[in-house]
Design a protein around this motif. Structure first.
Motif, PDB file in Angstrom:
ATOM      1  N   ALA A 137     -13.590 -12.788   1.662  1.00 52.17           N
ATOM      2  CA  ALA A 137     -12.803 -12.656   2.883  1.00 52.17           C
ATOM      3  C   ALA A 137     -13.641 -12.038   3.999  1.00 52.17           C
ATOM      4  O   ALA A 137     -13.511 -12.392   5.171  1.00 52.17           O
ATOM      5  N   ALA A 138     -14.513 -11.097   3.621  1.00 51.81           N
ATOM      6  CA  ALA A 138     -15.385 -10.480   4.627  1.00 51.81           C
ATOM      7  C   ALA A 138     -16.344 -11.502   5.218  1.00 51.81           C
ATOM      8  O   ALA A 138     -16.615 -11.515   6.418  1.00 51.81           O
ATOM      9  N   ASP A 139     -16.870 -12.392   4.367  1.00 51.68           N
ATOM     10  CA  ASP A 139     -17.762 -13.444   4.856  1.00 51.68           C
ATOM     11  C   ASP A 139     -17.023 -14.392   5.785  1.00 51.68           C
ATOM     12  O   ASP A 139     -17.563 -14.848   6.794  1.00 51.68           O
ATOM     13  N   GLN A 140     -15.756 -14.694   5.445  1.00 55.54           N
ATOM     14  CA  GLN A 140     -14.981 -15.595   6.282  1.00 55.54           C
ATOM     15  C   GLN A 140     -14.638 -14.950   7.615  1.00 55.54           C
ATOM     16  O   GLN A 140     -14.500 -15.611   8.628  1.00 55.54           O
ATOM     17  N   GLU A 141     -14.533 -13.603   7.610  1.00 55.07           N
ATOM     18  CA  GLU A 141     -14.263 -12.895   8.860  1.00 55.07           C
ATOM     19  C   GLU A 141     -15.403 -13.098   9.838  1.00 55.07           C
ATOM     20  O   GLU A 141     -15.203 -13.296  11.027  1.00 55.07           O
ATOM     21  N   GLU A 142     -16.633 -13.064   9.321  1.00 54.68           N
ATOM     22  CA  GLU A 142     -17.789 -13.274  10.181  1.00 54.68           C
ATOM     23  C   GLU A 142     -17.789 -14.687  10.755  1.00 54.68           C
ATOM     24  O   GLU A 142     -18.304 -14.934  11.832  1.00 54.68           O
ATOM     25  N   GLU A 143     -17.202 -15.635   9.998  1.00 58.78           N
ATOM     26  CA  GLU A 143     -17.163 -17.025  10.448  1.00 58.78           C
ATOM     27  C   GLU A 143     -15.858 -17.353  11.169  1.00 58.78           C
ATOM     28  O   GLU A 143     -15.544 -18.513  11.403  1.00 58.78           O
ATOM     29  N   LEU A 159      -6.268  -9.264   3.315  1.00 62.95           N
ATOM     30  CA  LEU A 159      -6.725  -8.801   2.003  1.00 62.95           C
ATOM     31  C   LEU A 159      -7.843  -7.781   2.143  1.00 62.95           C
ATOM     32  O   LEU A 159      -7.857  -6.741   1.471  1.00 62.95           O
ATOM     33  N   LEU A 160      -8.771  -8.065   3.045  1.00 61.12           N
ATOM     34  CA  LEU A 160      -9.898  -7.155   3.258  1.00 61.12           C
ATOM     35  C   LEU A 160      -9.413  -5.802   3.777  1.00 61.12           C
ATOM     36  O   LEU A 160      -9.837  -4.743   3.299  1.00 61.12           O
ATOM     37  N   ARG A 161      -8.500  -5.831   4.736  1.00 62.01           N
ATOM     38  CA  ARG A 161      -7.988  -4.578   5.297  1.00 62.01           C
ATOM     39  C   ARG A 161      -7.149  -3.818   4.272  1.00 62.01           C
ATOM     40  O   ARG A 161      -7.120  -2.585   4.283  1.00 62.01           O
ATOM     41  N   LEU A 162      -6.473  -4.549   3.399  1.00 63.15           N
ATOM     42  CA  LEU A 162      -5.684  -3.899   2.355  1.00 63.15           C
ATOM     43  C   LEU A 162      -6.596  -3.138   1.399  1.00 63.15           C
ATOM     44  O   LEU A 162      -6.282  -2.024   0.982  1.00 63.15           O
TER      45      LEU A 162
END
Length: 455
Positions: free
Chosen positions: A327-333, A342-345
């Motif tokens: 999810a963190a990688d997708q945030e960058e994209e 999910l990442l923030r949770l």
């Protein structure tokens, strides 16, 4: 009691060590005795010790005399395993570009090394293809249990017995490796060797190509044995961690060890204690990761404010972090809101903990943990400390990087902002020198402001 009595009866250091080592305290004479007397277990013992003395990248120094040979290893664990094999009569005493010499109970045997698949943090294993003294071609492999067990052919009963042994060692805080081998025909090796050569000479993505080639041959192996090594804590580590926690610092432990081993070490170093509310997450799918994090958020989110400072700890494995950091990688994209939620949770749950242990993590996952926490609004000032090459990405990513010089090499020290000799010195670095430096900077700022305003 019967087992303890039997161990005492066979406790004889002189008989237990074929090539004695003053640093080794092994004193159970049954192993060498069974090997020398041709016991029914002798072939298995020989196979186990031979694998330890051949499957490695250790370099011997000095003469071939077992009492004089010294080992230079990439890691202390590998050096310890080769030394243990030497003590039990299988002394690795010589090496050339294509050959290794092992003194087996007083007689030298030569092994032709045809290929080496090196250890990487992604593969978590290493292997060699060698031609034995009798001309037989074999693949010798050792690695972490979570990658080795799925690559071996085992009966269910044997698998259960090995799992039980691994769990027992992990509960004692020992670092385990699984050993395996596979017999090869000349035709099998020739076909695979062509693939390996093509990968070794690739101009693009060579490491990935070599990993794919190794994956082909490291299949269908037969179980040989398990090793367990104690990674002792340095002097003063528990006291230093206790003092840092008293200074209201949140401490995370990021390790490649098994969950049971990591938890045991956490208790040993005062990172965890019996009064903590400890929760564990070990899942293999994204939906389950979401479910577990939501449960924890609800559990800890409904507690009254009076219990807000209650000690909590989270233990999470690398497989679970894999889905979260995707999810963190997708945030960058520019990923979707569901992945960001999910990442923030995860960050929300982790920041409620006094301690977090991430186990079975790769060097890149260590870096991602630091990155994710730094990226959050109002994120904490981070300090990363480590002593090995696998800690370098984490050390470079943190606000402050501290490297420990020691048996693991100097890579961490070269990549860090500060270098110390032992972990316990971190206490003075932060609470004495760090505090004094803060006061000096504050005084300089006040002086500079006064000078500019009035002069």
């Amino acid at each position: 009691k019967e087992e303890e009595a039997e161990e005492e009866r066979y406790a004889d250091r002189n008989k237990a060590q074929v090539f004695p080592d003053p640093k080794c305290s092994f004193d159970d004479s049954r192993l060498v005795q069974r090997l020398q007397e041709g016991h029914v277990d002798a072939p298995k013992i020989r196979e186990f010790l031979l694998l330890l003395s051949v499957c490695h990248t250790v370099v011997p120094e000095g003469s071939r005399d077992p009492s004089c040979v010294l080992y230079k290893a990439e890691s202390p664990d590998e050096g310890a395993l080769v030394t243990a094999a030497k003590v039990l009569g299988f002394c690795f005493c010589g090496k050339t570009a294509t050959e290794q010499v092992v003194n087996v109970l007083g007689e030298e045997e030569k092994f032709e090394i045809l290929n080496v698949n090196k250890f990487t943090s992604a593969r978590k294993r290493m292997s060699v293809v060698c031609r034995m003294a009798g001309g037989e071609l074999v693949l010798l492999c050792k690695g972490a249990d979570n990658v080795m067990m799925e690559r071996m052919k085992m009966e269910e009963e044997e698998r259960t017995r090995v799992d039980r042994a691994l769990h027992g060692y992990a509960m004692e805080g020992l670092r385990t490796l699984v050993l395996a081998k596979r017999r090869l025909t000349e035709e099998q090796w020739r076909r695979w060797n062509e693939t390996h050569r093509a990968a070794a000479t690739a101009l693009v993505d060579r490491e990935e190509e070599l990993a794919r080639a190794a994956e082909v041959i490291e299949q269908g192996m037969r179980f040989v044995g398990v090793t367990a090594i104690e990674d002792k804590l340095q002097e003063g580590v528990p006291a230093a961690i206790k003092r840092l926690r008293e200074a209201r610092m949140r401490i995370w432990m990021l390790t490649g060890d098994k969950m049971e081993t990591a938890e045991n070490i956490g208790f040993a170093c005062n990172l965890l204690h019996d009064n903590m509310s400890i929760q564990r997450i070990a899942v293999d799918t994204l939906p389950r990761a979401k479910e577990e994090l939501r449960k924890l958020s609800q559990l800890w989110g409904t507690e009254e404010e009076a219990e807000e400072d209650r000690d909590r700890a989270l233990i999470i494995d690398g497989g679970s972090l894999l889905h979260i950091f995707a999810a963190a990688d997708q945030e960058e994209e520019g990923g979707g809101t569901e992945e960001l939620a999910l990442l923030r949770l995860f960050v929300q749950v982790a920041r409620r903990c006094k301690a977090v242990i991430a186990c079975r993590v790769s060097p890149d996952q260590k870096r991602q943990v630091v990155t994710v926490m730094r990226r959050e609004e109002g994120g904490p000032l981070s300090l990363a400390i480590g002593d090995g090459a696998n800690d370098v990405p984490m050390i470079m990513e943190a606000h402050v990087g501290v490297g420990i010089s020691g048996n693991e090499g100097m890579q961490a020290v070269r990549s860090s902002d500060y270098a110390i000799a032992q972990f316990r010195f971190l206490e003075k670095l932060l609470l004495v020198h760090g505090r004094s430096n803060y006061k000096r900077i504050a005084a300089v700022i006040a002086y500079s402001l006064y000078k500019n305003c009035f002069f």
